[in-house]
Design a protein around this motif. Structure first.
Motif, PDB file in Angstrom:
ATOM      1  N   ILE A  42      37.919  37.605  19.493  1.00  0.00           N
ATOM      2  CA  ILE A  42      38.472  38.447  18.437  1.00  0.00           C
ATOM      3  C   ILE A  42      37.576  39.667  18.241  1.00  0.00           C
ATOM      4  N   ASP A  43      38.008  40.524  17.334  1.00  0.00           N
ATOM      5  CA  ASP A  43      37.203  41.666  16.905  1.00  0.00           C
ATOM      6  C   ASP A  43      36.789  41.406  15.459  1.00  0.00           C
ATOM      7  N   ASP A  44      35.493  41.169  15.263  1.00  0.00           N
ATOM      8  CA  ASP A  44      35.013  40.840  13.917  1.00  0.00           C
ATOM      9  C   ASP A  44      35.275  41.960  12.913  1.00  0.00           C
ATOM     10  N   LYS A  45      35.351  43.180  13.404  1.00  0.00           N
ATOM     11  CA  LYS A  45      35.581  44.303  12.502  1.00  0.00           C
ATOM     12  C   LYS A  45      37.054  44.462  12.138  1.00  0.00           C
ATOM     13  N   ASN A  46      37.897  43.754  12.870  1.00  0.00           N
ATOM     14  CA  ASN A  46      39.332  43.832  12.608  1.00  0.00           C
ATOM     15  C   ASN A  46      39.719  42.706  11.654  1.00  0.00           C
ATOM     16  N   SER A  47      40.207  43.068  10.500  1.00  0.00           N
ATOM     17  CA  SER A  47      40.551  42.072   9.472  1.00  0.00           C
ATOM     18  C   SER A  47      42.041  41.766   9.430  1.00  0.00           C
ATOM     19  N   SER A  48      42.742  42.048  10.509  1.00  0.00           N
ATOM     20  CA  SER A  48      44.177  41.778  10.536  1.00  0.00           C
ATOM     21  C   SER A  48      44.440  40.276  10.552  1.00  0.00           C
ATOM     22  N   VAL A  49      45.676  39.911  10.245  1.00  0.00           N
ATOM     23  CA  VAL A  49      46.045  38.499  10.131  1.00  0.00           C
ATOM     24  C   VAL A  49      45.878  37.776  11.464  1.00  0.00           C
ATOM     25  N   GLU A  50      46.223  38.432  12.559  1.00  0.00           N
ATOM     26  CA  GLU A  50      46.169  37.783  13.872  1.00  0.00           C
ATOM     27  C   GLU A  50      44.741  37.386  14.241  1.00  0.00           C
ATOM     28  N   HIS A  51      43.792  38.254  13.977  1.00  0.00           N
ATOM     29  CA  HIS A  51      42.396  37.963  14.317  1.00  0.00           C
ATOM     30  C   HIS A  51      41.835  36.848  13.429  1.00  0.00           C
ATOM     31  N   THR A  52      42.056  36.955  12.148  1.00  0.00           N
ATOM     32  CA  THR A  52      41.521  35.940  11.233  1.00  0.00           C
ATOM     33  C   THR A  52      42.216  34.594  11.427  1.00  0.00           C
ATOM     34  N   ARG A  53      43.485  34.599  11.802  1.00  0.00           N
ATOM     35  CA  ARG A  53      44.220  33.344  11.978  1.00  0.00           C
ATOM     36  C   ARG A  53      43.668  32.545  13.153  1.00  0.00           C
ATOM     37  N   LEU A  54      43.419  33.201  14.296  1.00  0.00           N
ATOM     38  CA  LEU A  54      42.886  32.479  15.450  1.00  0.00           C
ATOM     39  C   LEU A  54      41.500  31.917  15.160  1.00  0.00           C
ATOM     40  N   LYS A  55      40.693  32.689  14.468  1.00  0.00           N
ATOM     41  CA  LYS A  55      39.360  32.203  14.107  1.00  0.00           C
ATOM     42  C   LYS A  55      39.459  30.988  13.190  1.00  0.00           C
ATOM     43  N   SER A  56      40.379  31.031  12.247  1.00  0.00           N
ATOM     44  CA  SER A  56      40.556  29.901  11.324  1.00  0.00           C
ATOM     45  C   SER A  56      41.073  28.665  12.051  1.00  0.00           C
ATOM     46  N   ILE A  57      41.958  28.863  13.030  1.00  0.00           N
ATOM     47  CA  ILE A  57      42.496  27.728  13.786  1.00  0.00           C
ATOM     48  C   ILE A  57      41.381  27.017  14.545  1.00  0.00           C
ATOM     49  N   LEU A  92      41.279  40.430  29.413  1.00  0.00           N
ATOM     50  CA  LEU A  92      41.910  39.703  28.313  1.00  0.00           C
ATOM     51  C   LEU A  92      42.140  40.643  27.137  1.00  0.00           C
ATOM     52  N   THR A  93      43.330  40.567  26.600  1.00  0.00           N
ATOM     53  CA  THR A  93      43.631  41.344  25.399  1.00  0.00           C
ATOM     54  C   THR A  93      43.288  40.506  24.176  1.00  0.00           C
ATOM     55  N   ILE A  94      42.679  41.134  23.205  1.00  0.00           N
ATOM     56  CA  ILE A  94      42.284  40.411  21.995  1.00  0.00           C
ATOM     57  C   ILE A  94      43.290  40.708  20.886  1.00  0.00           C
ATOM     58  N   PRO A  95      43.491  39.722  20.012  1.00  0.00           N
ATOM     59  CA  PRO A  95      42.840  38.402  19.962  1.00  0.00           C
ATOM     60  C   PRO A  95      43.501  37.418  20.921  1.00  0.00           C
ATOM     61  N   THR A  96      42.702  36.504  21.437  1.00  0.00           N
ATOM     62  CA  THR A  96      43.218  35.468  22.324  1.00  0.00           C
ATOM     63  C   THR A  96      42.280  34.269  22.293  1.00  0.00           C
ATOM     64  N   ILE A  97      42.713  33.199  22.909  1.00  0.00           N
ATOM     65  CA  ILE A  97      41.904  31.983  23.001  1.00  0.00           C
ATOM     66  C   ILE A  97      41.725  31.639  24.471  1.00  0.00           C
ATOM     67  N   VAL A  98      40.510  31.308  24.854  1.00  0.00           N
ATOM     68  CA  VAL A  98      40.201  30.917  26.215  1.00  0.00           C
ATOM     69  C   VAL A  98      39.283  29.703  26.169  1.00  0.00           C
ATOM     70  N   VAL A  99      39.488  28.792  27.105  1.00  0.00           N
ATOM     71  CA  VAL A  99      38.647  27.603  27.223  1.00  0.00           C
ATOM     72  C   VAL A  99      37.907  27.689  28.549  1.00  0.00           C
ATOM     73  N   LEU A 100      36.586  27.658  28.500  1.00  0.00           N
ATOM     74  CA  LEU A 100      35.748  27.821  29.687  1.00  0.00           C
ATOM     75  C   LEU A 100      35.165  26.488  30.126  1.00  0.00           C
ATOM     76  N   ASN A 101      35.159  26.289  31.440  1.00  0.00           N
ATOM     77  CA  ASN A 101      34.429  25.170  32.036  1.00  0.00           C
ATOM     78  C   ASN A 101      33.204  25.769  32.715  1.00  0.00           C
ATOM     79  N   THR A 102      32.068  25.702  32.046  1.00  0.00           N
ATOM     80  CA  THR A 102      30.871  26.377  32.545  1.00  0.00           C
ATOM     81  C   THR A 102      30.282  25.713  33.785  1.00  0.00           C
ATOM     82  N   SER A 103      30.725  24.508  34.111  1.00  0.00           N
ATOM     83  CA  SER A 103      30.157  23.811  35.270  1.00  0.00           C
ATOM     84  C   SER A 103      30.736  24.314  36.589  1.00  0.00           C
ATOM     85  N   ASN A 104      31.985  24.768  36.588  1.00  0.00           N
ATOM     86  CA  ASN A 104      32.605  25.228  37.833  1.00  0.00           C
ATOM     87  C   ASN A 104      33.281  26.592  37.705  1.00  0.00           C
TER      88      ASN A 104
END
Length: 244
Positions: A42-57, A92-104
């Motif tokens: 997300i963009d911490d400086k962006n207080s829009s609903v989409e950014h805050t909603r993903l962070k809250s989820i 990646l376009t923000i806001p978005t969610i990504v899951v990383l596997n740091t091992s591979n």
């Protein structure tokens, strides 16, 4: 022995809080935990609903589903997408969610928008049961792609920071290589011209030699005919004298 393995492994897995503000260094440290890292980009400086909603989820899943996912997942959010784009070699376009596997070096992106905590839980379950599509990895093609991406990023960053320096660093070698290629091509062309002229000269000399040989042969023939004619005349004179 412990349920989660030996003591050092357990300490590595449990030394971070359930929810973190993730940056490049933290993500590197999380690689030792062996967990998948679910990040809200997300963009911490962006207080829009989409950014805050993903962070809250992400925060709600980390808090309310700790018993279900804490063993396998680390949750957090990242400010901006510059680092994650360079890591994934993707845009990646923000806001978005990504899951990383740091091992591979694999990563997972949701196939639809995450609108609620239930959507996020379903996405995580899809990753755990193997139905979510994994992207990236550390195979040969990805390594080649990484080399190309790093080279491209370096060139772009040099030109952005100092265009004149970029022109000098990359223009000078290209100019030298171009001159060398031109010299090689020109040398080959001149060599072909010289060979062609030499062949023409040699063929001309052969023609002159052949013509000279033909003239000599004709002269020899004429000489023989002349000798024969003189001999015949002498024989005729002798015969006439005998008749007289």
């Amino acid at each position: 022995e412990y349920e989660d393995g030996d003591l050092s492994s357990w300490i590595n897995r449990e030394r971070f809080q359930g929810y973190l503000h993730v940056d490049g260094f933290t993500l590197y440290e999380l690689g030792d935990t062996g967990k998948l890292v679910a990040i809200a980009v997300i963009d911490d400086k962006n207080s829009s609903v989409e950014h805050t909603r993903l962070k809250s989820i992400i925060q709600e899943v980390a808090r309310d589903y700790r018993d279900h996912f804490h063993r396998d997942f680390q949750f957090g959010h990242m400010d901006g997408n510059d680092y994650i784009n360079s890591l994934l070699m993707d845009d990646l376009t923000i806001p978005t969610i990504v899951v990383l596997n740091t091992s591979n070096q694999q990563y997972f992106l949701p196939d639809r928008h995450i609108e609620s905590t239930e959507d996020m839980v379903q996405f995580i379950n899809n990753i755990l049961d193997g139905t979510a599509e994994a992207q990236g990895g550390d195979g040969l093609l990805q390594r080649i792609k990484r080399i190309i991406y790093d080279a491209k990023s370096t060139i772009v960053s040099v030109f952005k920071s100092s265009p004149l320096l970029g022109c000098f660093l990359f223009g000078l070698p290209l100019g030298v290589i171009s001159i060398m290629c031109y010299g090689i091509c020109t040398a080959d062309t001149e060599g072909e011209v010289f060979e062609h002229e030499g062949a023409k000269k040699e063929s001309g000399d052969r023609e002159l030699t052949d013509e000279g040989s033909e003239e000599e042969q004709e002269e020899e023939k004429n000489g023989k005919y002349t000798e024969l004619s003189d001999g015949e005349l002498k024989q005729k004179d002798i015969m006439e004298k005998k008749k007289d």
